[in-house]
Design a protein around this motif. Structure first.
Motif, PDB file in Angstrom:
ATOM      1  N   THR A 196      42.749  10.454 -31.736  1.00  0.00           N
ATOM      2  CA  THR A 196      43.433   9.968 -30.554  1.00  0.00           C
ATOM      3  C   THR A 196      42.560   9.093 -29.892  1.00  0.00           C
ATOM      4  O   THR A 196      41.484   9.452 -29.169  1.00  0.00           O
ATOM      5  N   ILE A 197      42.764   7.477 -29.916  1.00  0.00           N
ATOM      6  CA  ILE A 197      42.280   6.733 -29.097  1.00  0.00           C
ATOM      7  C   ILE A 197      43.080   6.127 -28.269  1.00  0.00           C
ATOM      8  O   ILE A 197      44.110   5.453 -28.676  1.00  0.00           O
ATOM      9  N   HIS A 198      42.727   5.727 -27.070  1.00  0.00           N
ATOM     10  CA  HIS A 198      43.499   5.201 -25.843  1.00  0.00           C
ATOM     11  C   HIS A 198      43.310   3.709 -25.693  1.00  0.00           C
ATOM     12  O   HIS A 198      42.424   3.500 -25.193  1.00  0.00           O
ATOM     13  N   PHE A 199      43.914   3.013 -26.604  1.00  0.00           N
ATOM     14  CA  PHE A 199      43.440   1.521 -26.517  1.00  0.00           C
ATOM     15  C   PHE A 199      44.183   0.949 -25.273  1.00  0.00           C
ATOM     16  O   PHE A 199      43.545  -0.073 -24.908  1.00  0.00           O
ATOM     17  N   ALA A 200      44.993   1.608 -24.664  1.00  0.00           N
ATOM     18  CA  ALA A 200      45.364   0.931 -23.210  1.00  0.00           C
ATOM     19  C   ALA A 200      44.526   0.985 -22.327  1.00  0.00           C
ATOM     20  O   ALA A 200      44.393   0.185 -21.226  1.00  0.00           O
ATOM     21  N   MET A 201      43.433   1.718 -22.456  1.00  0.00           N
ATOM     22  CA  MET A 201      42.431   1.809 -21.381  1.00  0.00           C
ATOM     23  C   MET A 201      41.297   0.577 -21.622  1.00  0.00           C
ATOM     24  O   MET A 201      40.183   0.802 -21.013  1.00  0.00           O
ATOM     25  N   LEU A 202      41.282  -0.192 -22.720  1.00  0.00           N
ATOM     26  CA  LEU A 202      40.414  -1.130 -23.130  1.00  0.00           C
ATOM     27  C   LEU A 202      40.155  -2.064 -21.977  1.00  0.00           C
ATOM     28  O   LEU A 202      38.921  -2.266 -21.835  1.00  0.00           O
ATOM     29  N   PRO A 203      40.980  -2.511 -21.207  1.00  0.00           N
ATOM     30  CA  PRO A 203      40.695  -3.684 -20.143  1.00  0.00           C
ATOM     31  C   PRO A 203      39.969  -2.981 -19.276  1.00  0.00           C
ATOM     32  O   PRO A 203      39.042  -3.646 -18.669  1.00  0.00           O
ATOM     33  N   VAL A 204      40.076  -1.436 -18.905  1.00  0.00           N
ATOM     34  CA  VAL A 204      39.049  -0.841 -17.923  1.00  0.00           C
ATOM     35  C   VAL A 204      37.770  -0.825 -18.612  1.00  0.00           C
ATOM     36  O   VAL A 204      36.659  -0.964 -18.058  1.00  0.00           O
ATOM     37  N   LEU A 205      37.726  -0.440 -19.992  1.00  0.00           N
ATOM     38  CA  LEU A 205      36.408  -0.232 -20.468  1.00  0.00           C
ATOM     39  C   LEU A 205      35.535  -1.528 -20.270  1.00  0.00           C
ATOM     40  O   LEU A 205      34.270  -1.600 -20.324  1.00  0.00           O
ATOM     41  N   LEU A 206      36.442  -2.786 -20.602  1.00  0.00           N
ATOM     42  CA  LEU A 206      35.578  -4.037 -20.600  1.00  0.00           C
ATOM     43  C   LEU A 206      34.850  -4.124 -19.194  1.00  0.00           C
ATOM     44  O   LEU A 206      33.837  -4.880 -18.875  1.00  0.00           O
ATOM     45  N   ILE A 207      35.521  -3.605 -18.173  1.00  0.00           N
ATOM     46  CA  ILE A 207      35.074  -3.662 -16.609  1.00  0.00           C
ATOM     47  C   ILE A 207      33.436  -2.922 -16.699  1.00  0.00           C
ATOM     48  O   ILE A 207      32.459  -3.788 -16.179  1.00  0.00           O
ATOM     49  N   TYR A 208      33.525  -1.824 -17.335  1.00  0.00           N
ATOM     50  CA  TYR A 208      32.125  -1.147 -17.503  1.00  0.00           C
ATOM     51  C   TYR A 208      31.378  -1.806 -18.224  1.00  0.00           C
ATOM     52  O   TYR A 208      30.042  -1.832 -18.168  1.00  0.00           O
ATOM     53  N   PHE A 209      31.963  -2.576 -19.481  1.00  0.00           N
ATOM     54  CA  PHE A 209      30.890  -3.060 -20.196  1.00  0.00           C
ATOM     55  C   PHE A 209      30.278  -4.357 -19.373  1.00  0.00           C
ATOM     56  O   PHE A 209      29.205  -4.654 -19.752  1.00  0.00           O
ATOM     57  N   LEU A 210      30.847  -4.759 -18.625  1.00  0.00           N
ATOM     58  CA  LEU A 210      30.502  -6.087 -17.845  1.00  0.00           C
ATOM     59  C   LEU A 210      29.263  -5.414 -17.184  1.00  0.00           C
ATOM     60  O   LEU A 210      28.322  -6.255 -17.116  1.00  0.00           O
ATOM     61  N   MET A 211      29.605  -4.284 -16.502  1.00  0.00           N
ATOM     62  CA  MET A 211      28.319  -3.745 -15.733  1.00  0.00           C
ATOM     63  C   MET A 211      27.126  -3.475 -16.873  1.00  0.00           C
ATOM     64  O   MET A 211      26.096  -3.971 -16.353  1.00  0.00           O
ATOM     65  N   GLN A 212      27.455  -3.203 -17.917  1.00  0.00           N
ATOM     66  CA  GLN A 212      26.307  -3.141 -18.738  1.00  0.00           C
ATOM     67  C   GLN A 212      25.790  -4.261 -19.034  1.00  0.00           C
ATOM     68  O   GLN A 212      24.336  -4.251 -19.401  1.00  0.00           O
ATOM     69  N   ILE A 213      26.468  -5.312 -19.158  1.00  0.00           N
ATOM     70  CA  ILE A 213      25.863  -6.573 -19.764  1.00  0.00           C
ATOM     71  C   ILE A 213      24.819  -7.161 -18.601  1.00  0.00           C
ATOM     72  O   ILE A 213      23.863  -7.802 -18.608  1.00  0.00           O
ATOM     73  N   LEU A 214      25.419  -7.064 -17.238  1.00  0.00           N
ATOM     74  CA  LEU A 214      24.628  -7.526 -16.043  1.00  0.00           C
ATOM     75  C   LEU A 214      23.012  -6.791 -16.069  1.00  0.00           C
ATOM     76  O   LEU A 214      22.323  -7.365 -15.773  1.00  0.00           O
ATOM     77  N   ILE A 215      23.292  -5.532 -16.242  1.00  0.00           N
ATOM     78  CA  ILE A 215      22.098  -4.585 -16.413  1.00  0.00           C
ATOM     79  C   ILE A 215      21.135  -5.120 -17.439  1.00  0.00           C
ATOM     80  O   ILE A 215      20.135  -5.328 -17.296  1.00  0.00           O
TER      81      ILE A 215
END
Length: 271
Positions: A146-165
């Protein structure tokens, strides 16, 4: 009026040239590191997959560890969702350390914003590993997980935080490496330690509660837990740590950017 017009045109020219230069460095990073070799991008994807399979065999087959945090989804997706972001973070910092030093000849010959070197190094790493994560999630879904691909846009927000760090720390490490030549060795050893202090192979909930508030000072601990909640749990648990994470990622980025800007004035003297 004419003077103001000339100033605006000059700024626009510099801005467009900077963007063009960034894309050129990014293209060269991708070509030299990932596409230029015989194995190329396949090796970049194969190495994490190999690690994932080894971890899965050791922990789920030999030690028979089961994670019930997201039902009976198993060890494979649990580790996969944490492993790719961690590999991106680790490689981004290790690549950033040598970003300035490896372009010493270019810095001595041409005047350009040195920040581009770190931006292109980090961007190349995250483009590859984000692609790898999405590919693995698709494969896991096809395997029946079970993979919730609908949550990927939100995941990208956190990924952006990781990139900034990663960028902020990358700016600092790249600056220090110019003046202190042992920084790269220190970073390599630190990344090995941080791997086990990050919840890649286990859950944050398994950390004793009395240590958890200190444990969460590691930004990857919070981010990996959020990735799992989004992709495996299908929920977005918004709480106060989100505000702290946004503020911390912006703070680290701007501090790193300022330190790099100050240090870059003397790069030519030491490289």
């Amino acid at each position: 009026m004419q003077a103001a017009s000339k100033t605006n045109n000059k700024k626009s020219f510099i801005h467009s040239n900077t963007i063009h230069l960034f894309w050129e460095f990014l293209r060269r990073e991708l070509k030299n590191r990932y596409i230029g070799s015989s194995a190329g991008v396949l090796w970049v994807f194969f190495q994490p997959v190999l690690k994932l399979l080894i971890y899965s065999f050791v922990f789920s087959v030999i030690f028979r560890i089961r994670f019930t945090q997201f039902g009976n989804e198993g060890f494979l997706p649990f580790v996969a969702v944490g492993l790719w972001p961690w590999l991106a973070f680790s490689e981004a910092l290790q690549r950033s350390v040598s970003a300035v030093q490896s372009h010493a000849n270019l810095i001595k010959k041409i005047k350009f914003p040195h920040q581009i070197l770190v931006f292109s190094s980090v961007s190349a790493v995250y483009l590859i590993h984000l692609s790898g994560l999405l590919l693995v999630l698709l494969i896991l879904m096809l395997m029946g997980y079970t993979i919730h691909f609908a949550m990927l846009p939100v995941l990208l927000i956190y990924f952006l935080m990781q990139i900034l760090i990663s960028l902020g720390l990358g700016f600092i490490l790249a600056s220090f490496q110019v003046f202190l030549k042992d920084v790269s060795q220190i970073v390599t050893s630190t990344m090995m330690l941080m791997f086990y202090l990050s919840p890649v192979l286990y859950s944050v909930n398994q950390v004793p509660e009395q240590y958890r508030q200190f444990y969460l000072l590691n930004p990857m601990a919070f981010l990996i837990e959020q990735y799992r909640q989004l992709v495996m749990g299908g929920t977005w648990p918004v709480h106060q740590l989100d505000i702290i994470a946004v503020a911390a990622s912006l703070f680290v980025f701007f501090i790193g950017y300022l330190i790099f800007g100050r240090c870059s004035r003397r790069f030519e003297e030491f490289i």
